[in-house]
Design a protein around this motif. Sequence first.
Motif, PDB file in Angstrom:
ATOM      1  N   UNK A  24      -8.605  16.314   8.614  1.00  0.00           N
ATOM      2  CA  UNK A  24      -9.935  16.428   9.192  1.00  0.00           C
ATOM      3  C   UNK A  24     -10.091  15.388  10.288  1.00  0.00           C
ATOM      4  N   UNK A  25     -10.706  15.767  11.414  1.00  0.00           N
ATOM      5  CA  UNK A  25     -10.910  14.790  12.483  1.00  0.00           C
ATOM      6  C   UNK A  25     -11.971  13.764  12.096  1.00  0.00           C
ATOM      7  N   UNK A  26     -11.778  12.536  12.555  1.00  0.00           N
ATOM      8  CA  UNK A  26     -12.770  11.471  12.371  1.00  0.00           C
ATOM      9  C   UNK A  26     -12.884  10.685  13.668  1.00  0.00           C
ATOM     10  N   UNK A  27     -14.026  10.072  13.855  1.00  0.00           N
ATOM     11  CA  UNK A  27     -14.235   9.242  15.034  1.00  0.00           C
ATOM     12  C   UNK A  27     -13.343   8.012  14.993  1.00  0.00           C
ATOM     13  N   UNK A  28     -12.857   7.630  16.129  1.00  0.00           N
ATOM     14  CA  UNK A  28     -12.147   6.354  16.252  1.00  0.00           C
ATOM     15  C   UNK A  28     -13.170   5.364  16.778  1.00  0.00           C
ATOM     16  N   UNK A  29     -14.008   4.838  15.873  1.00  0.00           N
ATOM     17  CA  UNK A  29     -15.099   3.940  16.261  1.00  0.00           C
ATOM     18  C   UNK A  29     -14.903   2.570  15.633  1.00  0.00           C
ATOM     19  N   UNK A  30     -15.378   1.560  16.325  1.00  0.00           N
ATOM     20  CA  UNK A  30     -15.283   0.201  15.812  1.00  0.00           C
ATOM     21  C   UNK A  30     -16.006   0.107  14.467  1.00  0.00           C
ATOM     22  N   UNK A  31     -15.356  -0.536  13.499  1.00  0.00           N
ATOM     23  CA  UNK A  31     -15.960  -0.710  12.180  1.00  0.00           C
ATOM     24  C   UNK A  31     -15.699   0.449  11.234  1.00  0.00           C
ATOM     25  N   UNK A  32     -15.253   1.580  11.746  1.00  0.00           N
ATOM     26  CA  UNK A  32     -14.955   2.729  10.900  1.00  0.00           C
ATOM     27  C   UNK A  32     -13.516   2.572  10.419  1.00  0.00           C
ATOM     28  N   UNK A  33     -13.366   2.389   9.115  1.00  0.00           N
ATOM     29  CA  UNK A  33     -12.079   2.046   8.518  1.00  0.00           C
ATOM     30  C   UNK A  33     -11.812   3.006   7.365  1.00  0.00           C
ATOM     31  N   UNK A  34     -11.254   4.180   7.641  1.00  0.00           N
ATOM     32  CA  UNK A  34     -11.011   5.135   6.555  1.00  0.00           C
ATOM     33  C   UNK A  34     -10.095   4.549   5.476  1.00  0.00           C
ATOM     34  N   UNK A  35     -10.388   4.888   4.236  1.00  0.00           N
ATOM     35  CA  UNK A  35      -9.534   4.468   3.125  1.00  0.00           C
ATOM     36  C   UNK A  35      -8.153   5.064   3.342  1.00  0.00           C
ATOM     37  N   UNK A  36      -7.128   4.237   3.256  1.00  0.00           N
ATOM     38  CA  UNK A  36      -5.761   4.708   3.510  1.00  0.00           C
ATOM     39  C   UNK A  36      -5.315   5.685   2.416  1.00  0.00           C
ATOM     40  N   UNK A  37      -4.340   6.512   2.745  1.00  0.00           N
ATOM     41  CA  UNK A  37      -3.803   7.459   1.762  1.00  0.00           C
ATOM     42  C   UNK A  37      -3.298   6.731   0.522  1.00  0.00           C
ATOM     43  N   UNK A  38      -2.640   5.609   0.729  1.00  0.00           N
ATOM     44  CA  UNK A  38      -2.067   4.853  -0.400  1.00  0.00           C
ATOM     45  C   UNK A  38      -3.162   4.370  -1.356  1.00  0.00           C
ATOM     46  N   UNK A  39      -4.221   3.792  -0.803  1.00  0.00           N
ATOM     47  CA  UNK A  39      -5.335   3.305  -1.628  1.00  0.00           C
ATOM     48  C   UNK A  39      -6.065   4.477  -2.284  1.00  0.00           C
ATOM     49  N   UNK A  40      -6.260   5.534  -1.520  1.00  0.00           N
ATOM     50  CA  UNK A  40      -6.957   6.716  -2.038  1.00  0.00           C
ATOM     51  C   UNK A  40      -6.169   7.360  -3.183  1.00  0.00           C
ATOM     52  N   UNK A  41      -4.856   7.433  -3.024  1.00  0.00           N
ATOM     53  CA  UNK A  41      -4.016   8.002  -4.083  1.00  0.00           C
ATOM     54  C   UNK A  41      -4.127   7.179  -5.369  1.00  0.00           C
ATOM     55  N   UNK A  42      -4.114   5.862  -5.239  1.00  0.00           N
ATOM     56  CA  UNK A  42      -4.279   4.982  -6.398  1.00  0.00           C
ATOM     57  C   UNK A  42      -5.615   5.230  -7.068  1.00  0.00           C
ATOM     58  N   UNK A  43      -6.686   5.233  -6.282  1.00  0.00           N
ATOM     59  CA  UNK A  43      -8.028   5.450  -6.834  1.00  0.00           C
ATOM     60  C   UNK A  43      -8.134   6.779  -7.575  1.00  0.00           C
ATOM     61  N   UNK A  44      -7.666   7.850  -6.963  1.00  0.00           N
ATOM     62  CA  UNK A  44      -7.823   9.158  -7.599  1.00  0.00           C
ATOM     63  C   UNK A  44      -6.869   9.342  -8.778  1.00  0.00           C
ATOM     64  N   UNK A  45      -5.793   8.579  -8.836  1.00  0.00           N
ATOM     65  CA  UNK A  45      -4.982   8.534 -10.059  1.00  0.00           C
ATOM     66  C   UNK A  45      -5.762   7.839 -11.174  1.00  0.00           C
ATOM     67  N   UNK A  46      -6.441   6.737 -10.840  1.00  0.00           N
ATOM     68  CA  UNK A  46      -7.280   6.040 -11.823  1.00  0.00           C
ATOM     69  C   UNK A  46      -8.375   6.952 -12.360  1.00  0.00           C
ATOM     70  N   UNK A  47      -8.910   7.802 -11.484  1.00  0.00           N
ATOM     71  CA  UNK A  47     -10.036   8.671 -11.848  1.00  0.00           C
ATOM     72  C   UNK A  47      -9.611  10.039 -12.375  1.00  0.00           C
ATOM     73  N   UNK A  48      -8.323  10.253 -12.530  1.00  0.00           N
ATOM     74  CA  UNK A  48      -7.821  11.553 -12.957  1.00  0.00           C
ATOM     75  C   UNK A  48      -8.564  12.044 -14.201  1.00  0.00           C
ATOM     76  N   UNK A  49      -9.072  13.267 -14.121  1.00  0.00           N
ATOM     77  CA  UNK A  49      -9.812  13.872 -15.232  1.00  0.00           C
ATOM     78  C   UNK A  49     -11.255  13.401 -15.337  1.00  0.00           C
ATOM     79  N   UNK A  50     -11.725  12.593 -14.376  1.00  0.00           N
ATOM     80  CA  UNK A  50     -13.086  12.051 -14.446  1.00  0.00           C
ATOM     81  C   UNK A  50     -13.949  12.445 -13.252  1.00  0.00           C
ATOM     82  N   UNK A  51     -13.509  13.408 -12.467  1.00  0.00           N
ATOM     83  CA  UNK A  51     -14.232  13.771 -11.249  1.00  0.00           C
ATOM     84  C   UNK A  51     -14.871  15.156 -11.344  1.00  0.00           C
ATOM     85  N   UNK A  52     -14.168  16.096 -11.930  1.00  0.00           N
ATOM     86  CA  UNK A  52     -14.654  17.478 -11.981  1.00  0.00           C
ATOM     87  C   UNK A  52     -16.045  17.531 -12.610  1.00  0.00           C
TER      88      UNK A  52
END
Length: 191
Positions: A24-52
């Motif tokens: 998905x496209x996102x703005x390249x704006x100052x202060x906008x710091x998307x969560x990296x894939x690596x961090x996001x993967x860790x988080x959603x592994x932690x939350x596995x089975x707790x989101x649906x």
Amino acid sequence: MARQQKSQTGSIRIIGGQWRGRKLPVLAAEGLRPTTDRVKETLFNWLQGRIANRRCLDLFAGSGSLSFEALSHQADYVVALEKFAKAASQLKENQQRLNVPQSQLDVRCVDTLKFLQQRPEQGFDLVFMDPPFRKNMIVPCCELLIHQGWLNPGAWVYIESEQEFDELSVPWQLYREKSVGQVISRLYRFE
């Protein structure tokens, strides 16, 4: 000869769920710091089975990386708060790209601290807090989440902060913690 201006967009990738691999496209704006894939993967592994089927609140949505990932993992409803109007507009465009109805994703262009000062009609099961670094937003947000009744019993609160930010003094149990580069990720459970 006139130089062509470079596009002011970047992209995020959805790492799992129904839209896995979508960019998905996102703005390249100052202060906008998307969560990296690596961090996001860790988080959603932690939350596995707790989101649906859960209600999620993304306090500083920015690129929408966490909001769209939660929806991809079958979250029932997400409220995405973003103060910067152009970023909020990009979130709505990406919402249309994925054909997500407003009944599932409510993007609001608001100041998070002002928004949290009200009492919600209904609490949330999962809160994402990834504020701009070094702006002292985490403690006031946590206090408002607690005192205004934003959290359902058993809710999860994810906080992404700069490495030097000390652990919070909150009535939540620290469930997981991980450092990657200059970022520290913490997942708490509200009892």
